[in-house]
Write a protein that holds these residues in place. Structure first.
Motif, PDB file in Angstrom:
ATOM      1  N   GLU A 146       0.834  -1.206   0.000  1.00  0.00           N
ATOM      2  CA  GLU A 146       0.000   0.000   0.000  1.00  0.00           C
ATOM      3  C   GLU A 146       0.869   1.257   0.000  1.00  0.00           C
ATOM      4  OE1 GLU A 146      -3.116   2.480  -0.233  1.00  0.00           O
ATOM      5  OE2 GLU A 146      -3.258   0.290  -0.393  1.00  0.00           O
ATOM      6  N   ILE A 172       1.821   2.211  -3.509  1.00  0.00           N
ATOM      7  CA  ILE A 172       0.742   2.869  -4.259  1.00  0.00           C
ATOM      8  C   ILE A 172       0.686   4.346  -3.911  1.00  0.00           C
ATOM      9  CG2 ILE A 172      -1.752   2.916  -4.651  1.00  0.00           C
ATOM     10  CD1 ILE A 172      -1.785  -0.097  -4.069  1.00  0.00           C
ATOM     11  N   GLN A 173       0.773   4.660  -2.639  1.00  0.00           N
ATOM     12  CA  GLN A 173       0.740   6.056  -2.214  1.00  0.00           C
ATOM     13  C   GLN A 173       1.936   6.828  -2.770  1.00  0.00           C
ATOM     14  OE1 GLN A 173      -1.885   7.270  -0.724  1.00  0.00           O
ATOM     15  NE2 GLN A 173      -2.836   5.248  -0.541  1.00  0.00           N
ATOM     16  N   ALA A 216      -0.821   1.465 -10.430  1.00  0.00           N
ATOM     17  CA  ALA A 216      -0.666   2.275  -9.225  1.00  0.00           C
ATOM     18  C   ALA A 216      -0.188   3.685  -9.551  1.00  0.00           C
ATOM     19  CB  ALA A 216       0.304   1.594  -8.265  1.00  0.00           C
ATOM     20  N   ARG A 227      -5.860   2.889  -9.949  1.00  0.00           N
ATOM     21  CA  ARG A 227      -5.173   2.748  -8.666  1.00  0.00           C
ATOM     22  C   ARG A 227      -5.927   1.772  -7.753  1.00  0.00           C
ATOM     23  NH1 ARG A 227      -3.836   8.131  -8.652  1.00  0.00           N
ATOM     24  NH2 ARG A 227      -1.969   7.714  -9.857  1.00  0.00           N
ATOM     25  N   ASP A 228      -7.251   1.843  -7.779  1.00  0.00           N
ATOM     26  CA  ASP A 228      -8.044   0.895  -7.000  1.00  0.00           C
ATOM     27  C   ASP A 228      -7.811  -0.534  -7.496  1.00  0.00           C
ATOM     28  OD1 ASP A 228      -9.085   2.896  -5.437  1.00  0.00           O
ATOM     29  OD2 ASP A 228     -10.936   3.101  -6.595  1.00  0.00           O
ATOM     30  N   SER A 275      -5.093  -1.655  -8.753  1.00  0.00           N
ATOM     31  CA  SER A 275      -3.753  -2.080  -8.318  1.00  0.00           C
ATOM     32  C   SER A 275      -3.753  -2.609  -6.891  1.00  0.00           C
ATOM     33  CB  SER A 275      -2.760  -0.920  -8.439  1.00  0.00           C
ATOM     34  OG  SER A 275      -2.925   0.036  -7.404  1.00  0.00           O
ATOM     35  N   ARG A 276      -4.723  -2.193  -6.092  1.00  0.00           N
ATOM     36  CA  ARG A 276      -4.754  -2.621  -4.681  1.00  0.00           C
ATOM     37  C   ARG A 276      -5.044  -4.110  -4.540  1.00  0.00           C
ATOM     38  NH1 ARG A 276      -6.242   2.878  -4.051  1.00  0.00           N
ATOM     39  NH2 ARG A 276      -4.843   3.807  -2.474  1.00  0.00           N
ATOM     40  N   THR A 334      -1.509  -6.333  -3.631  1.00  0.00           N
ATOM     41  CA  THR A 334      -0.671  -5.863  -2.535  1.00  0.00           C
ATOM     42  C   THR A 334      -0.241  -7.018  -1.641  1.00  0.00           C
ATOM     43  OG1 THR A 334      -2.642  -5.365  -1.218  1.00  0.00           O
ATOM     44  CG2 THR A 334      -1.677  -3.549  -2.482  1.00  0.00           C
TER      45      THR A 334
END
Length: 390
Positions: free
Chosen positions: A197, A200-201, A312, A365-366, A368-369, A372
């Motif tokens: 996570e 991603i940020q 991401a 991006r969602d 890509s989660r 993780t």
């Protein structure tokens, strides 16, 4: 009162200590399989599991990405063995297994399954259960026709010998069942942990910063992977030469044995200065942030980590149909364009058209989660604990 049998009064040490997982890797040479395995290994240790790592060699540029990582080396390192690393591991790993006594062996990808099967044959009942991640497409239409029956037979041997097979995306379940003929209860699906996570940020922040910075004209295409035949970067360079405008640029990040051939192709096509081969780059944040699209030209893949990283970073993707999972990763076409494997003209057209895609960075991006380590490490842990205590 009758005394209980000793077997009932003495606790089983394996049942009272944390799960012991043994992961075996050849080296720290850059590769998606090894990177994901190291990411999982660290996550398991952070969860309190007794995760052990054995390496054939300590060399490789990826080692700098894992400072302080504890691992054990196999055999006498004064003997050069990079050219026959698989045989080296098959010869030395049984002794490490007998000494470490793991509850589960983790086989990180297809390139390691020959080692896992060899452990079964060499150790017999003394071999712990094996969990193997299927890291590549199993169809392998790139193989010469005479070799395909032998490859299919090898897949069936793996399906019979390995205790649990893990697909890296839902479409792989049917592929594993069909080609490896494994019992369905022996097949699990755990999305490949290409990211954390925090990654991603970080990638999202780098992308926003890049948007605010001035940039010159032209489009920026990015490719990432080993400079090897599987990635077919020659096809990508050919496609780029067909569609590139005067200010367009292509960067191919990675290192490998195909470098000289690719450099010669770039010079022959008059692309010097337009195509970069900067070698291994880590981290990839700046490259992903400044690109307009990620391009995969591979002949075959599993669930490529670079696709999850691009999602991401908020990048649209152009890719060959190199994996049964690719359409699922791209959200059925919401996040990229797919073309046939080996088709330079179709790849060039998709690279031309990718800017027209109605691309939603937030949705990407969602997506890509799913990929993780926070999710996957617990999935693997549950699978392995169930197998070890069965």
């Amino acid at each position: 009162m009758n005394a209980q049998p000793a077997a009932l009064t003495q606790a089983d040490p394996a049942a009272t200590r944390p799960l012991r997982i043994l992961t075996f890797l050849h080296s720290f040479a850059p590769g998606g399989v090894e990177r994901v395995a190291l990411r999982l290994h660290e996550a398991w240790r952070a969860q309190g599991l007794d995760a052990r790592l054995v390496m054939g060699r300590s060399s490789g540029v990826m080692k700098r990405d894992w400072p302080g990582l504890a691992f054990e080396l196999l055999g006498n390192q004064r003997v050069p063995h990079a050219g026959w690393e698989t045989l080296w591991m098959i010869f030395h790993l049984p002794a490490a297994i007998r000494r470490i006594r793991p509850d589960v062996l983790f086989c990180a990808g297809n390139s390691y399954t020959i080692v896992a099967v060899s452990m079964r044959l060499l150790l017999g009942k003394a071999c712990p259960p094996v969990v193997a991640k299927m890291s590549n497409d199993l169809t392998r239409n790139d193989l010469p026709v005479p070799a395909r029956p032998f490859y299919r037979a090898w897949l069936r041997i793996q399906g019979r010998v390995i205790d649990r097979l893990v697909g890296m995306a839902p479409p792989m379940r049917e592929e594993i069942a069909s080609l490896m003929r494994a019992p369905r209860q022996h097949i699990a699906v755990i999305d490949d942990p290409s990211l954390a996570e925090a990654d991603i940020q970080r990638l999202a922040a780098a992308r926003e910063a890049a948007k605010a910075a001035p940039r010159g004209p032209g489009r920026r295409f990015l490719a990432i992977g080993r400079l090897a035949a599987q990635k077919n970067f020659g096809l990508l360079i050919d496609a780029f030469s067909r569609m590139a405008g005067p200010d367009d640029r292509l960067a191919i990040i990675g290192e490998g044995s195909a470098r000289r051939a690719l450099e010669a192709q770039i010079e022959r096509l008059g692309l010097t200065g337009k195509v970069r081969l900067p070698g291994h780059v880590s981290p990839l944040d700046a490259e992903l942030a400044s690109a307009d699209a990620l391009v995969l030209s591979s002949d075959y893949e599993g669930v490529p980590a670079v696709v999850a990283e691009a999602l991401a970073a908020g990048l649209p993707i152009v890719t060959t149909r190199c994996s049964v999972s690719m359409e699922d990763m791209l959200g059925g076409g919401r996040f990229g364009l797919l073309v046939p494997v080996g088709d330079a003209a179709a790849l060039a057209q998709a690279m031309q058209d990718i800017a027209k895609l109605k691309f939603d960075e937030t949705a990407a991006r969602d997506q890509s989660r799913r990929f993780t380590v926070e999710i996957a490490s617990h999935g693997y842990r549950a699978l392995m604990e169930g197998l070890a205590h069965a």
